[in-house]
Scaffold this active site. Structure first.
Site, PDB file in Angstrom:
ATOM      1  CG  HIS A   1      -0.762  -8.565   0.623  1.00 44.43           C
ATOM      2  ND1 HIS A   1      -0.386  -7.253   0.585  1.00 44.43           N
ATOM      3  CD2 HIS A   1      -2.103  -8.561   0.472  1.00 44.43           C
ATOM      4  CE1 HIS A   1      -1.460  -6.488   0.411  1.00 44.43           C
ATOM      5  NE2 HIS A   1      -2.511  -7.264   0.342  1.00 44.43           N
TER       6      HIS A   1
ATOM      7  CE1 TYR B   1      -2.995  -3.063   0.567  1.00 46.44           C
ATOM      8  CE2 TYR B   1      -3.492  -2.284   2.764  1.00 46.44           C
ATOM      9  CZ  TYR B   1      -3.678  -3.203   1.757  1.00 46.44           C
ATOM     10  OH  TYR B   1      -4.556  -4.237   1.959  1.00 46.44           O
TER      11      TYR B   1
HETATM   12  N1  LIG Z   1      -5.444  -8.719   2.288  1.00 46.74           N
HETATM   13  C1  LIG Z   1      -5.901  -8.299   1.132  1.00 46.74           C
HETATM   14  O1  LIG Z   1      -5.628  -8.902   0.075  1.00 46.74           O
HETATM   15  C2  LIG Z   1      -6.765  -7.070   1.075  1.00 46.74           C
HETATM   16  C3  LIG Z   1      -7.442  -6.728  -0.099  1.00 46.74           C
HETATM   17  C4  LIG Z   1      -8.247  -5.593  -0.103  1.00 46.74           C
HETATM   18  C5  LIG Z   1      -8.383  -4.821   1.051  1.00 46.74           C
HETATM   19  N2  LIG Z   1      -7.675  -5.150   2.199  1.00 46.74           N
HETATM   20  C6  LIG Z   1      -7.807  -4.352   3.454  1.00 46.74           C
HETATM   21  O2  LIG Z   1      -9.179  -4.243   3.763  1.00 46.74           O
HETATM   22  C7  LIG Z   1      -9.497  -2.869   3.985  1.00 46.74           C
HETATM   23  C8  LIG Z   1     -10.962  -2.594   3.678  1.00 46.74           C
HETATM   24  O3  LIG Z   1     -11.292  -2.960   2.363  1.00 46.74           O
HETATM   25  P1  LIG Z   1     -11.527  -1.891   1.179  1.00 46.74           P
HETATM   26  O4  LIG Z   1     -10.823  -0.611   1.493  1.00 46.74           O
HETATM   27  O5  LIG Z   1     -11.194  -2.601  -0.082  1.00 46.74           O
HETATM   28  O6  LIG Z   1     -13.103  -1.692   1.141  1.00 46.74           O
HETATM   29  P2  LIG Z   1     -14.279  -1.385   2.183  1.00 46.74           P
HETATM   30  O7  LIG Z   1     -13.729  -1.090   3.531  1.00 46.74           O
HETATM   31  O8  LIG Z   1     -15.291  -2.465   2.020  1.00 46.74           O
HETATM   32  O9  LIG Z   1     -14.919  -0.079   1.540  1.00 46.74           O
HETATM   33  C9  LIG Z   1     -14.261   1.154   1.519  1.00 46.74           C
HETATM   34  C10 LIG Z   1     -15.166   2.139   0.770  1.00 46.74           C
HETATM   35  O10 LIG Z   1     -16.407   2.260   1.485  1.00 46.74           O
HETATM   36  C11 LIG Z   1     -16.674   3.629   1.767  1.00 46.74           C
HETATM   37  N3  LIG Z   1     -17.323   3.669   3.084  1.00 46.74           N
HETATM   38  C12 LIG Z   1     -16.773   3.330   4.282  1.00 46.74           C
HETATM   39  N4  LIG Z   1     -17.678   3.446   5.262  1.00 46.74           N
HETATM   40  C13 LIG Z   1     -18.829   3.866   4.677  1.00 46.74           C
HETATM   41  C14 LIG Z   1     -20.105   4.188   5.186  1.00 46.74           C
HETATM   42  N5  LIG Z   1     -20.388   4.088   6.477  1.00 46.74           N
HETATM   43  N6  LIG Z   1     -21.063   4.593   4.288  1.00 46.74           N
HETATM   44  C15 LIG Z   1     -20.783   4.694   2.966  1.00 46.74           C
HETATM   45  N7  LIG Z   1     -19.588   4.407   2.437  1.00 46.74           N
HETATM   46  C16 LIG Z   1     -18.608   4.006   3.294  1.00 46.74           C
HETATM   47  C17 LIG Z   1     -15.318   4.328   1.746  1.00 46.74           C
HETATM   48  O11 LIG Z   1     -15.461   5.676   1.374  1.00 46.74           O
HETATM   49  P3  LIG Z   1     -14.680   6.907   2.082  1.00 46.74           P
HETATM   50  O12 LIG Z   1     -13.260   6.455   2.363  1.00 46.74           O
HETATM   51  O13 LIG Z   1     -14.742   7.963   1.029  1.00 46.74           O
HETATM   52  O14 LIG Z   1     -15.434   7.268   3.320  1.00 46.74           O
HETATM   53  C18 LIG Z   1     -14.596   3.540   0.657  1.00 46.74           C
HETATM   54  O15 LIG Z   1     -14.942   4.013  -0.631  1.00 46.74           O
HETATM   55  C19 LIG Z   1      -8.514  -2.146   3.047  1.00 46.74           C
HETATM   56  O16 LIG Z   1      -8.456  -0.763   3.293  1.00 46.74           O
HETATM   57  C20 LIG Z   1      -7.271  -2.925   3.330  1.00 46.74           C
HETATM   58  O17 LIG Z   1      -6.701  -2.493   4.564  1.00 46.74           O
HETATM   59  C21 LIG Z   1      -6.901  -6.276   2.214  1.00 46.74           C
END
Ligand SMILES: NC(=O)c1ccc[n+]([C@@H]2O[C@H](COP(=O)([O-])OP(=O)(O)OC[C@H]3O[C@@H](n4cnc5c(N)ncnc54)[C@H](OP(=O)(O)O)[C@@H]3O)[C@@H](O)[C@H]2O)c1
Length: 280
Positions: free
Chosen positions: A110, A52
């Protein structure tokens, strides 16, 4: 606000919050401010990764916070291109230097990258890095049961955590059963399905209206009742608060079943099946 998030105990004894904070795409000054807000809002488990390119940002947010380092649980992850033992050890050291931390609480592989097939060697490096004091608890992401079984067979040590894609469109029922049987905690990545159309789903809206909550809160409560650790990302302080205000209501068995029925075999957001997908 003090931390109101219930904790769960990993199989090595480490206690971690049942909701954490995702930091993918949070970088630079705005990223440091967003992560700092999240800590102020009550998050204690932070999820980052070498790939990241924001370990320094996470470290900076921690230093700006009035919450002591030892009350925070900081995660990073080993990229696929550094699975060879010596590379993995240096990468963990580099992760620490970037964040300016003495230790990570949780360090994960990862992706298994099974075609490259060096993940057992990477796992051995994590086992040793824990002995060296670089890491308190070691885990993986995106490992299928066959990959986890191989770690057990070849090293005798199972990960404390497997962080996998999990949201109502893809509820990973079989994988969760395997984790439960092996005392592996599940972390849910993209727990809000990356703010897809799911956040406008009519079925979820009905449940949300019943509880006077938002759809995001219903989804995050569903994760909590499944026993998984969701790590929602939000750059928006009000949403950060919303996403952890889920511990004062309960979904009924019927509501859990309705949400589970949204799941599909091919419900992954992208085509990232760990059996064939590789990330470096
Ligand atoms: N291990 C892996 O392979 C892997 C892969 C993908 C992700 N990850 C980890 O998982 C974390 C979370 O997953 P993600 O970032 O992909 O997606 P997520 O947390 O499912 O969704 C993030 C999105 O949702 C929005 N959001 C958050 N809370 C909200 C709410 N209450 N109402 C409306 N919209 C909302 C955010 O917008 P705003 O930011 O604009 O508020 C952003 O656009 C990542 O940040 C990362 O740390 C790990």
């Amino acid at each position: 606000m003090t931390n109101q998030i219930p904790e769960i105990t990993l199989h090595d004894g480490l206690q971690i919050p049942s909701v954490g904070f995702g930091t993918y795409k949070l970088k630079g000054e705005s990223g440091a401010q967003a992560i700092n807000h999240a800590i102020t809002n009550g998050y204690r488990l932070l999820d980052s990764a070498y790939n990241y390119e924001n370990e320094a940002t996470v470290g900076e947010a921690i230093r700006r916070s009035s919450v002591p380092r030892e009350e925070l649980l900081v995660t990073s992850k080993l990229p696929g291109r550094y699975h060879h033992y010596d590379d993995a050890i240096v990468t963990i050291q580099e992760s620490l230097l970037r964040a300016n931390l003495d230790y990570y609480d949780l360090y994960l592989i990862h992706w298994p990258n099974p075609i490259q097939d060096n993940y057992v060697e990477a796992w051995q490096a994590l086992i040793d890095a824990k002995k060296f004091g670089y890491i308190r608890s070691i885990g993986v992401c995106n490992f299928l049961p066959e990959h986890l079984e191989r770690l057990q067979k070849e090293t005798g040590i199972l990960p404390t955590v497997n962080q996998i894609e999990l949201h109502p469109l893809f509820n990973q029922e079989e994988q969760l059963k395997f984790h439960e049987e092996h005392h592996i905690a599940t972390e849910s990545w993209s727990p809000l399905s990356r703010a897809s159309d799911l956040l406008q789903d009519e079925t979820l809206q009905k449940i949300a209206d019943q509880h006077n909550r938002t759809i995001s809160q219903i989804i995050l409560r569903w994760h909590y009742q499944l026993g998984t650790i969701a790590i929602p990302k939000s750059a928006t302080p009000s949403r950060q608060k919303e996403n952890i205000s889920i511990f004062d209501f309960e979904l009924s068995k019927e509501e859990m079943t309705i949400i589970n029925s949204l799941s599909k075999q091919d419900g992954r957001l992208k085509d990232q099946d760990p059996a064939v997908y590789e990330e470096f």
